[in-house]
Design a protein around this motif. Structure first.
Motif: not given
Length: 263
Positions: A106-109, A177-189, A209-213
């Motif tokens: 997620i951090a370095f796709p 930008e929306p995709e980056r927000k999804r990646l950030d949510r996935a990292q937190q989850l 939820r990680v899978h969904d993001e």
């Protein structure tokens, strides 16, 4: 040409980040070139030691050889292979750390995106090194094959360093930008999904939820999914006198995304 010059005149600031990125890649290539040069020198030295040892074993070594080369400390082709195997395995392990660690993915796709030119070059170098690798360090391998394998491992190491440098520079900049927000949510989850302090139910929900993001953004390999599932479902440390309760449900297995869904 004139429209391009007009655009550059309006967006002159873009020169700085582009120059910085190119400078980083150039430095990585310079380090790689220096490493290849050092490797060639080392190869020449080892080959000289091997040849001297062979001549000494046949009783045909030149008179000055004992004063120049200590044949008792000569490096044999098999000893060289042991060194090369260790370096080869180390590079592969560093690459797998990106492939199997979802947090790093997620951090370095870009590091797992074969469409990136530098990653593609690394994967090509890996394929070459893997193909030239002898079956074992004890195998009877011609000197030419050892030399080719040494060069291949060197190219593999340099290609990895360059690809890693670029992936760390890019991070998630190739996403919207929306995709980056999804990646950030996935990292937190993901932190919740592998948190031993969380309940199994909380982990399972976070895992789903990680899978969904990540759906449609990052393609997780079956191996990465398996590693993550083991982290999510590992047993939580229980108190001294735990109350009786039914066993926690296993996390629902994350289906592998279709290749066409990955970014």
């Amino acid at each position: 040409m004139e429209p391009l010059l007009t655009w550059l005149g309006t967006n002159w600031w873009i020169v700085f980040p582009v120059a910085a990125g190119l400078g980083g890649i150039a430095k990585a290539w310079e380090r790689g070139a220096a490493r290849r040069h050092e490797r060639r020198i080392e190869t020449m030295r080892l080959k000289a030691e091997i040849k001297s040892g062979q001549l000494a074993a046949r009783g045909s070594a030149p008179q000055l050889a004992p004063a120049v080369v200590d044949t008792t400390a000569s490096v044999t082709p098999n000893q060289l292979l042991v060194r090369l195997f260790a370096e080869h395995d180390e590079i592969t392990a560093r690459w797998l750390d990106y492939e199997l660690d979802v947090s790093k993915l997620i951090a370095f796709p870009a590091m797992s995106d074969g469409r990136q030119p530098l990653v593609a070059a690394f994967l090509k170098a890996k394929k070459t090194a893997d193909a030239l690798r002898p079956d074992s360090a004890d195998a009877e391998v011609p000197e030419r094959q050892v030399s080719e394998y040494l060069d291949a491992v060197g190219a593999y190491a340099v290609a990895f360093e360059v690809a890693e440098k670029d992936a760390r520079r890019l991070r998630d900049s190739t996403f919207t930008e929306p995709e980056r927000k999804r990646l950030d949510r996935a990292q937190q989850l993901l932190k919740v999904a592998v948190d031993e302090a969380a309940t199994q139910a909380e982990r399972n929900i976070a895992y789903k939820r990680v899978h969904d993001e990540l759906e449609g953004l990052i393609l997780l390999s079956d191996e990465a999914v398996e590693v993550l599932e083991k982290q999510v479902s590992r047993e939580i440390s229980a108190p001294a006198s735990p109350p009786a309760s039914p066993p926690a449900p296993e996390p629902e297995r994350m289906p592998s995304p279709r290749a066409g869904d990955a970014r």
